[in-house]
Design a protein around this motif. Sequence first.
Motif, PDB file in Angstrom:
ATOM      1  N   GLU A  62       0.819  -1.218   0.000  1.00 34.06           N
ATOM      2  CA  GLU A  62       0.000   0.000   0.000  1.00 34.06           C
ATOM      3  C   GLU A  62       0.850   1.264   0.000  1.00 34.06           C
ATOM      4  OE1 GLU A  62      -3.663   0.886   2.216  1.00 34.06           O
ATOM      5  OE2 GLU A  62      -3.712  -1.294   2.557  1.00 34.06           O
ATOM      6  N   VAL A  63       1.901   1.245   0.837  1.00 33.38           N
ATOM      7  CA  VAL A  63       2.768   2.424   0.910  1.00 33.38           C
ATOM      8  C   VAL A  63       3.407   2.701  -0.451  1.00 33.38           C
ATOM      9  CG1 VAL A  63       4.958   3.279   1.834  1.00 33.38           C
ATOM     10  CG2 VAL A  63       3.261   2.313   3.365  1.00 33.38           C
ATOM     11  N   LEU A  64       3.904   1.638  -1.075  1.00 36.13           N
ATOM     12  CA  LEU A  64       4.604   1.835  -2.342  1.00 36.13           C
ATOM     13  C   LEU A  64       3.643   2.164  -3.487  1.00 36.13           C
ATOM     14  CD1 LEU A  64       7.351  -0.915  -2.016  1.00 36.13           C
ATOM     15  CD2 LEU A  64       7.475   1.508  -1.438  1.00 36.13           C
ATOM     16  N   ASN A  65       2.361   1.875  -3.274  1.00 38.20           N
ATOM     17  CA  ASN A  65       1.376   2.252  -4.284  1.00 38.20           C
ATOM     18  C   ASN A  65       0.867   3.676  -4.111  1.00 38.20           C
ATOM     19  OD1 ASN A  65       1.211   0.129  -6.051  1.00 38.20           O
ATOM     20  ND2 ASN A  65      -0.166  -1.041  -4.722  1.00 38.20           N
ATOM     21  N   TYR A  66       1.274   4.304  -3.000  1.00 39.99           N
ATOM     22  CA  TYR A  66       0.791   5.647  -2.705  1.00 39.99           C
ATOM     23  C   TYR A  66       1.747   6.652  -3.347  1.00 39.99           C
ATOM     24  CZ  TYR A  66      -0.069   9.740   0.256  1.00 39.99           C
ATOM     25  OH  TYR A  66      -0.312  11.004   0.715  1.00 39.99           O
ATOM     26  N   ASP A  67       1.243   7.376  -4.339  1.00 37.80           N
ATOM     27  CA  ASP A  67       2.109   8.275  -5.110  1.00 37.80           C
ATOM     28  C   ASP A  67       2.804   9.322  -4.246  1.00 37.80           C
ATOM     29  OD1 ASP A  67       1.471   6.950  -7.367  1.00 37.80           O
ATOM     30  OD2 ASP A  67      -0.141   8.312  -7.976  1.00 37.80           O
ATOM     31  N   GLU A 254      -2.122   3.144  11.240  1.00 35.83           N
ATOM     32  CA  GLU A 254      -1.011   2.935  12.160  1.00 35.83           C
ATOM     33  C   GLU A 254       0.078   2.072  11.519  1.00 35.83           C
ATOM     34  OE1 GLU A 254      -2.225   1.358  15.906  1.00 35.83           O
ATOM     35  OE2 GLU A 254      -0.217   1.538  16.748  1.00 35.83           O
ATOM     36  N   THR A 255      -0.313   0.926  11.011  1.00 34.86           N
ATOM     37  CA  THR A 255       0.698   0.052  10.408  1.00 34.86           C
ATOM     38  C   THR A 255       1.254   0.644   9.121  1.00 34.86           C
ATOM     39  OG1 THR A 255      -1.167  -1.182   9.542  1.00 34.86           O
ATOM     40  CG2 THR A 255       0.036  -2.171  11.372  1.00 34.86           C
ATOM     41  N   LEU A 256       0.399   1.387   8.406  1.00 32.75           N
ATOM     42  CA  LEU A 256       0.886   2.046   7.191  1.00 32.75           C
ATOM     43  C   LEU A 256       1.994   3.027   7.530  1.00 32.75           C
ATOM     44  CD1 LEU A 256      -2.165   2.931   4.939  1.00 32.75           C
ATOM     45  CD2 LEU A 256      -0.279   1.356   4.479  1.00 32.75           C
TER      46      LEU A 256
END
Lengths: 290, 318
Positions: A62-67, A254-256
């Motif tokens: 998810e993090v790496l998909n967040y521009d 939180e985990t993100l």
Amino acid sequence: MRQTKGEKIFYAINNVLLMIISIISLYPLLYVLSASLSDPEIVAMGKVWLLPKGFSIKNYIEVLNYDGIWTAYGNTIIYAVFGTAFSLLTTICLAYPLSKKRLRGQAFFTFFAAFTMWFSAGMIPTFLNMQSLNLLDSRIGLIIGFSLNSFYMFIMRNYFASSIPDSLEESAKIDGANDLYVLIRIYLPLALPCLATLALYYMVDRWNGYLWASIIFKTESKLPLQVLIKKLILDSTWAASMDGVDTSANFNLETLTYATIVVSVIPMLAVYPWLQKYFVKGLTVGAVKG
Amino acid sequence: MLNRKTSPPVDTKTGNKRQILWKDLKRDKLLYLLLILPITVYVLFYYKPMFGLQIAFKNYNVFQGISESPWVGFEHFKTFFHSPFFGRTLKNTLMLSLYNMLFAFPAPIILALMFNEVQKIKFKKFVQTCTYIPHFISVVIVASLVTSFLSPSSGVINTIISAFGGEKVYFLTKPEYFRTIYTVMGIWQGTGFNSIVYLSVITAIDTSLYEAAMIDGANKWKQITNVTIPSILPTIVMMFIMRLGNILNVGYESIILLYQPATYETADTIGTYIYRVGLENSQYSLATAVGLVNGIVGLLLVILSNTISKRVTEYGLW
């Protein structure tokens, strides 16, 4: 030499205490790593304390998909690379002339640089100054506006003055070399350990810099990682702890954010072991009385 | 560090001074050329803002700018000194500094002493590496670690408290915990790195001193108290005096990230007050006035502490 019983106990206790201190130093980071690799709901229940539970790399995907992360990461790299380069350039340009006692006005320029360590105009005049120079919300403003650190400059000046023999300059001068040639071909190569240390210091300061970046930037696409992380984490967790209940959206958040922290810290920790010997040296060089 | 003096060439023939000066300037022209860039940076970004300090005595407004805004004398200083914030921010700043000097200052000294007693070099390297790492973590991340560790719902600390049957505590909303949290955070982050200075002094101690002490039958503890500590005492005294000179400089960056209205009572320092009044409420003149007082008192304290340091340890910053 044989150790007495008392000494053996002494060393054992000392080693155990140091082991505990090391664990305390690392634990928060290990926790973040484990939590970032765990199932968000288990983390939110407070069940993760050392090893990941419900292992998943979902957070990272998810993090790496967040521009936004990529933009901020790119910005941080820009500020760190160009900021460090510019800072080193200005530091060298100042430290070298100041290391020459023969220079007329050396005492004045030294005071000129040193004074900024003891007195500064303060936050608001600095802010208004950036505004009047039209450097608010400007990448260049951040890079050149906060570039010189007088303390680091004096470390370099002391290194030039005390670790490199004057005779090298004299013999080069006899051969017809000018000051610029002496600096670039003789002093800089010999001062490499010092340059590496200061580059590391400047780089760390740039990578971790938060306050001024958060003050001067308005445009989202110019924000560095630290400012973005602050927005993601502190704003959301506070909101949660004030209400006392975490909403389900916050579980994930939180985990993100833990995953984001890991991603942002990795480059620092990756270069750290190689540079460790340099920064220890650099600090002790700075302690030499000039 | 800065006590070098130029010794201009002795000039016996009067009237030649100017010629010699001109010759010197010409000889070093490339050095002066190098100075242009850094001096420009200093002037534009460090000295020019000092002219902006005049708004502390003015009613600054955006439309009139710094020089055209009307003078009001010491009005903003009076406002600050008569407001309840003066006492509160001063007290909090001094208390955080005091906590720092009591707990965070001795920590690296003790750690350096402990490092020095490690026999195995590999283990020493390992523990040093571990304890230096926190220094390289940014304030934002450290503050968020603190926030999440103290979180009432999932934080590690509260999980432990409730495992022992205690009540969960909202630490970050309770003013009575703020100073402790802030100090512990500082110790975690700075102790390892700050120990480097002491360790470098310790490793420079002449080993024959220890041998002599051992011949006299001194045990490990006696060696530490009678050889190591006296040897690093000048460094400790100097660092302490310098710390005293910086008593008004509390790292407000991390406070801004951690405090909230509920904890202002103990967390609001001079630095955070300036930030809030100036950048959040845009009361530029008031914030500048407070900053000016802080800056001048800070400068005087540094000068004073440097003078004391030179008397006591013969080591000064200039």
